[in-house]
Design an enzyme around this catalytic site. Structure first.
Site, PDB file in Angstrom:
ATOM      1  N   ASN A  77     -12.033 -66.340  31.999  1.00  0.00           N
ATOM      2  CA  ASN A  77     -11.753 -67.763  31.873  1.00  0.00           C
ATOM      3  C   ASN A  77     -11.500 -68.116  30.407  1.00  0.00           C
ATOM      4  O   ASN A  77     -12.421 -68.105  29.588  1.00  0.00           O
ATOM      5  CB  ASN A  77     -12.934 -68.567  32.429  1.00  0.00           C
ATOM      6  CG  ASN A  77     -12.666 -70.050  32.502  1.00  0.00           C
ATOM      7  OD1 ASN A  77     -12.156 -70.645  31.557  1.00  0.00           O
ATOM      8  ND2 ASN A  77     -13.034 -70.657  33.616  1.00  0.00           N
TER       9      ASN A  77
ATOM     10  N   ASP B  85     -23.245 -67.178  34.050  1.00  0.00           N
ATOM     11  CA  ASP B  85     -22.867 -67.632  35.376  1.00  0.00           C
ATOM     12  C   ASP B  85     -23.278 -69.092  35.434  1.00  0.00           C
ATOM     13  O   ASP B  85     -24.407 -69.451  35.073  1.00  0.00           O
ATOM     14  CB  ASP B  85     -23.531 -66.838  36.482  1.00  0.00           C
ATOM     15  CG  ASP B  85     -22.804 -67.045  37.809  1.00  0.00           C
ATOM     16  OD1 ASP B  85     -21.576 -66.843  37.841  1.00  0.00           O
ATOM     17  OD2 ASP B  85     -23.448 -67.409  38.804  1.00  0.00           O
ATOM     18  N   SER B  86     -22.360 -69.902  35.814  1.00  0.00           N
ATOM     19  CA  SER B  86     -22.620 -71.335  35.797  1.00  0.00           C
ATOM     20  C   SER B  86     -21.938 -71.986  36.980  1.00  0.00           C
ATOM     21  O   SER B  86     -21.035 -71.407  37.599  1.00  0.00           O
ATOM     22  CB  SER B  86     -22.116 -71.956  34.491  1.00  0.00           C
ATOM     23  OG  SER B  86     -20.745 -71.664  34.283  1.00  0.00           O
TER      24      SER B  86
ATOM     25  N   GLY C  34     -12.520 -76.602  35.225  1.00  0.00           N
ATOM     26  CA  GLY C  34     -13.414 -76.595  36.370  1.00  0.00           C
ATOM     27  C   GLY C  34     -13.635 -78.006  36.905  1.00  0.00           C
ATOM     28  O   GLY C  34     -12.689 -78.779  37.109  1.00  0.00           O
TER      29      GLY C  34
ATOM     30  N   HIS D 248     -24.357 -78.028  29.748  1.00  0.00           N
ATOM     31  CA  HIS D 248     -25.242 -76.966  30.206  1.00  0.00           C
ATOM     32  C   HIS D 248     -24.992 -75.672  29.450  1.00  0.00           C
ATOM     33  O   HIS D 248     -25.924 -74.969  29.082  1.00  0.00           O
ATOM     34  CB  HIS D 248     -25.058 -76.756  31.708  1.00  0.00           C
ATOM     35  CG  HIS D 248     -23.648 -76.474  32.123  1.00  0.00           C
ATOM     36  ND1 HIS D 248     -22.574 -77.230  31.739  1.00  0.00           N
ATOM     37  CD2 HIS D 248     -23.123 -75.493  32.915  1.00  0.00           C
ATOM     38  CE1 HIS D 248     -21.467 -76.749  32.264  1.00  0.00           C
ATOM     39  NE2 HIS D 248     -21.773 -75.692  32.982  1.00  0.00           N
TER      40      HIS D 248
END
Length: 224
Positions: free
Chosen positions: A32, A92-93, A178, A205
């Site tokens: 990404n 990882d989100s 996203g 985050h």
């Protein structure tokens, strides 16, 4: 924020430790491009060369079949670290929506199927929440970051960041990727896609997780 026990373990003195002007290489284990830019921006103060996967020989991605964000971040960090023999930083989100029983969750990047684009997935999310009133549109972004040392079997360290908010009724803003155009952080009226990059980093985050892990990562880089 949780850190693995391995933080206190000091690896053998290396050429880079004797000559600290030689930056360590750290792989950012994602395809990404938006995440790569964000990680580089958040870690720009560290003496390291951060490489995205697009700068390395192509390898098949690992199967992200973990049941939690931490599981999947570990899978990616360990896989790329061992394959390339370098430190690897993986995250990882995802978006956890209460009205959808926690979905998309760990499947955020594949919500609705691999063939969908980010915009398609966001549209799908909005359609499934079309009848949900404002007071029930609570959600949160969660990010777990893992750094893996290729010399160690287990993860070297990890941290988690979370930001609470709600899902908007329509997409707004263009700065982000996203689900940013539909996520409104707690206390805000704007979506994260309507915020500038620095402002978003302060409350995101991913920014929270990176700030938590950065001191231990810096010690690792200086001591490696």
């Amino acid at each position: 924020m949780n850190f693995a026990d391995g933080i206190s373990k000091k690896p053998a003195r290396s050429t880079r430790a004797m000559y600290p002007s030689i930056p360590r290489r750290v792989l950012i284990a994602t395809q990404n491009a938006g995440k790569v830019r964000e990680f580089r921006r958040l870690l720009k103060g560290l003496a390291a060369q951060f490489l995205g996967l697009d700068e390395l020989p192509s390898v098949p991605p690992p199967s992200e079949d973990g049941s939690t964000f931490l599981d999947n971040a570990r899978i990616k960090a360990r896989y790329y670290s061992q394959h390339f023999g370098e430190f690897a930083l993986a995250d990882d989100s995802g978006l956890v929506v209460d009205a959808l029983n926690g979905a998309p969750g760990v499947h955020s990047a594949r919500y609705g199927g691999d063939e969908l684009s980010d915009e398609d997935r966001t549209d799908l999310l909005l359609s499934r929440m079309s009848d949900v009133p404002r007071e029930n549109r609570t959600a949160r972004f969660v990010c777990v970051v893992v750094v893996c040392d290729p010399k160690l079997r287990d993860d070297f360290l990890h941290a988690q960041g979370t930001v609470e908010g709600r899902i908007a009724f329509e997409k707004r803003g263009v700065n982000g990727f996203g689900y940013d155009p539909v996520f409104v952080p707690h206390g805000e009226r704007r979506t994260t896609a309507e915020m500038g990059s620095e402002e978003k980093d302060r409350l995101s985050h991913r920014g929270s997780a990176i700030r938590a892990i950065a001191p231990a990562l810096e010690r690792l880089l200086l001591g490696g």
